[in-house]
Scaffold this motif. Structure first.
Motif, PDB file in Angstrom:
ATOM      1  N   HIS A  83      38.870  50.852  44.843  1.00 42.51           N
ATOM      2  CA  HIS A  83      39.180  49.725  45.730  1.00 42.51           C
ATOM      3  C   HIS A  83      39.886  48.623  44.942  1.00 42.51           C
ATOM      4  O   HIS A  83      39.256  47.814  44.273  1.00 42.51           O
ATOM      5  N   ALA A  86      43.493  43.499  47.463  1.00 41.99           N
ATOM      6  CA  ALA A  86      42.930  42.147  47.567  1.00 41.99           C
ATOM      7  C   ALA A  86      44.066  41.163  47.762  1.00 41.99           C
ATOM      8  O   ALA A  86      45.221  41.449  47.435  1.00 41.99           O
ATOM      9  N   ASN A 103      39.241  40.156  51.275  1.00 45.31           N
ATOM     10  CA  ASN A 103      38.535  40.376  50.009  1.00 45.31           C
ATOM     11  C   ASN A 103      37.052  40.693  50.178  1.00 45.31           C
ATOM     12  O   ASN A 103      36.500  41.500  49.421  1.00 45.31           O
ATOM     13  N   THR A 107      35.957  44.709  51.866  1.00 48.76           N
ATOM     14  CA  THR A 107      35.134  45.454  50.897  1.00 48.76           C
ATOM     15  C   THR A 107      33.848  45.933  51.546  1.00 48.76           C
ATOM     16  O   THR A 107      33.423  47.084  51.346  1.00 48.76           O
ATOM     17  N   GLN A 108      33.200  45.067  52.327  1.00 44.67           N
ATOM     18  CA  GLN A 108      31.962  45.455  52.992  1.00 44.67           C
ATOM     19  C   GLN A 108      32.190  46.616  53.967  1.00 44.67           C
ATOM     20  O   GLN A 108      31.414  47.570  53.998  1.00 44.67           O
ATOM     21  N   TYR A 124      35.251  49.358  41.993  1.00 42.78           N
ATOM     22  CA  TYR A 124      35.806  48.110  42.526  1.00 42.78           C
ATOM     23  C   TYR A 124      36.584  47.362  41.451  1.00 42.78           C
ATOM     24  O   TYR A 124      36.080  47.154  40.342  1.00 42.78           O
ATOM     25  N   SER A 126      37.531  44.096  40.183  1.00 42.03           N
ATOM     26  CA  SER A 126      37.185  42.688  40.247  1.00 42.03           C
ATOM     27  C   SER A 126      38.199  41.905  39.397  1.00 42.03           C
ATOM     28  O   SER A 126      39.351  42.317  39.266  1.00 42.03           O
ATOM     29  N   LYS A 161      36.195  37.153  45.476  1.00 36.73           N
ATOM     30  CA  LYS A 161      36.107  38.314  44.589  1.00 36.73           C
ATOM     31  C   LYS A 161      34.689  38.447  44.019  1.00 36.73           C
ATOM     32  O   LYS A 161      34.187  39.571  43.863  1.00 36.73           O
ATOM     33  N   ALA A 164      32.519  39.885  46.832  1.00 38.62           N
ATOM     34  CA  ALA A 164      32.792  41.309  47.029  1.00 38.62           C
ATOM     35  C   ALA A 164      32.243  42.146  45.882  1.00 38.62           C
ATOM     36  O   ALA A 164      31.716  43.246  46.097  1.00 38.62           O
ATOM     37  N   GLU A 165      32.341  41.633  44.666  1.00 42.08           N
ATOM     38  CA  GLU A 165      31.793  42.355  43.515  1.00 42.08           C
ATOM     39  C   GLU A 165      30.278  42.509  43.647  1.00 42.08           C
ATOM     40  O   GLU A 165      29.726  43.586  43.409  1.00 42.08           O
ATOM     41  N   THR A 168      29.392  45.115  46.129  1.00 42.66           N
ATOM     42  CA  THR A 168      29.653  46.446  45.588  1.00 42.66           C
ATOM     43  C   THR A 168      28.520  46.905  44.688  1.00 42.66           C
ATOM     44  O   THR A 168      28.020  48.036  44.811  1.00 42.66           O
ATOM     45  N   THR A 184      28.263  53.028  42.341  1.00 40.77           N
ATOM     46  CA  THR A 184      29.316  52.023  42.284  1.00 40.77           C
ATOM     47  C   THR A 184      29.362  51.365  40.910  1.00 40.77           C
ATOM     48  O   THR A 184      28.369  51.341  40.179  1.00 40.77           O
TER      49      THR A 184
END
Length: 374
Positions: A83, A86, A103, A107-108, A124, A126, A161, A164-165, A168, A184
């Protein structure tokens, strides 16, 4: 471990890093299929990959990362997701709802699609900016994954970000529909440079307008360690190999890794000069005005834009947080990625600089013509 037979989804596949990763997967791994997911699939990207495609199936998926049905379709039958997609924004020119939608929400939704469609591996992309620098400009030298750094993120880009990180990494171990578990990890690259960098082209254009003198926006003492795009792509490959390795899966899963290489620490402005000086560019010796006056100027510019916002949205090209980022020493080690992922930079600084400079040289005539015609 090999990715032979894997079906990989790469989001942002037509972008700067995404295209480089897809090419690396084609050149080094016998993957069964690579699904190129992007908002717009560029035909020239697909054509450029034909020379190294081999027997791997390349499948374009053009659509919105906020479309849950589209994501489920793209993930159906896949085994691994990279992924990368962004919105990158360091001037806060993008509305928060838009950058959050791509972002964070994107991601979710992608994580949920992986769980529903039994995709077992998720890497991911980042950024170092989820760490800082903080608004005070506190320096950080050779930081690592255990470094404690007091940060209050100002950029919406950094905040989204980071969010989202975290989502993840929290999803590691989630139960898939098939009963398996999702693995992940997240990679935090430094400022990425190399062939295809729009940021470098932008700095070169500014230099052309300034009679081949690059603008200085950072003091020489503000050291950072940029990372070459080829090395970042290789780090993604190593992360994927580690996550599918039963012996490494639990070590790597649910963790983040800083990704740098052996590019010498240097300020952002002096880095631009390092890759463009062979093309005849010089650089301003000092900031146009002392740093404190730069901050004052940015403060008044931001205030003016805020006053005008109810009537018209104007985004200043420079703000105080961006100025802080450009003038704060902020360097990180890749030792943990080396230990856990087996990551060692594929390209030396000399090779990376040569490739980057040659690419910029190929773009220079077109950039000059574009600017001179205006």
């Amino acid at each position: 471990m090999s990715l032979r037979g894997e079906v990989c989804v790469v989001t942002g596949a037509c972008g700067f890093l995404g295209e480089r990763l897809v090419r690396l997967l084609l050149e080094e791994e016998k993957t069964a299929e690579i699904r190129l997911l992007d908002k717009r699939i560029q035909l020239q990207v697909l054509q450029s990959l034909e020379d190294c495609r081999g027997d791997t199936k390349l499948t374009p998926f053009e659509g919105d990362i906020q479309d849950a049905d589209f994501l489920r379709k793209a993930c159906r039958g896949a085994s691994m997701v990279f992924h990368i997609a962004a919105i990158i924004d360091v001037t806060d020119s993008v509305e928060y709802s838009e950058i959050y939608g791509v972002n964070v929400k994107g991601t979710q939704l992608l994580l949920e699609a992986c769980i529903q469609e039994n995709v077992s591996t998720f890497i991911y992309t980042s950024t170092v900016e989820v760490m800082g620098p903080n608004p005070r400009g506190d320096p950080l030298i050779k930081g690592n994954e255990d470094t404690v750094y007091s940060s209050s993120l100002k950029f919406n880009y950094s905040k989204t970000k980071k969010d989202a990180e975290e989502r993840t990494l929290q999803a590691h171990g989630e139960v898939l529909q098939s009963g398996g578990r999702l693995a992940t990890c997240a990679l935090r690259p430094m400022y990425i440079y190399g062939e295809g960098s729009h940021f470098l082209l932008g700095h070169m254009d500014d230099g052309i307008r300034n009679r081949d003198v690059l603008l200085r926006m950072s003091v020489k003492e503000a050291l950072v360690n940029p990372v070459y795009v080829g090395n970042v792509a290789f780090a993604h490959l190593q992360a994927a190999r580690s996550l599918i390795d039963p012996q490494k899966r639990n070590t790597v899963g649910g963790k983040f890794y800083f990704i740098s290489d052996d590019t010498p620490p240097v300020s952002y402005s002096d880095f631009n000069h390092a890759v463009m000086s062979p093309l005849g560019f010089s650089i301003q010796e000092k900031l146009p005005v002392p740093l404190r006056f730069f901050y004052i100027f940015c403060f008044f510019l931001e205030t003016l834009c805020m006053i005008l916002r109810p009537f018209i949205r104007i985004t200043p090209p420079l703000n105080r947080q961006l100025l802080t980022m450009l003038n704060t020493t902020f360097t990180f080690s890749y030792q943990k990625a080396k230990n856990d992922l087996g990551y060692v930079p594929r390209y030396s600084w000399e090779e990376a600089r040569k490739c980057t400079t040659e690419w910029l040289a190929s773009q220079l005539p077109m950039e000059r013509e574009k600017i001179m015609s205006k």
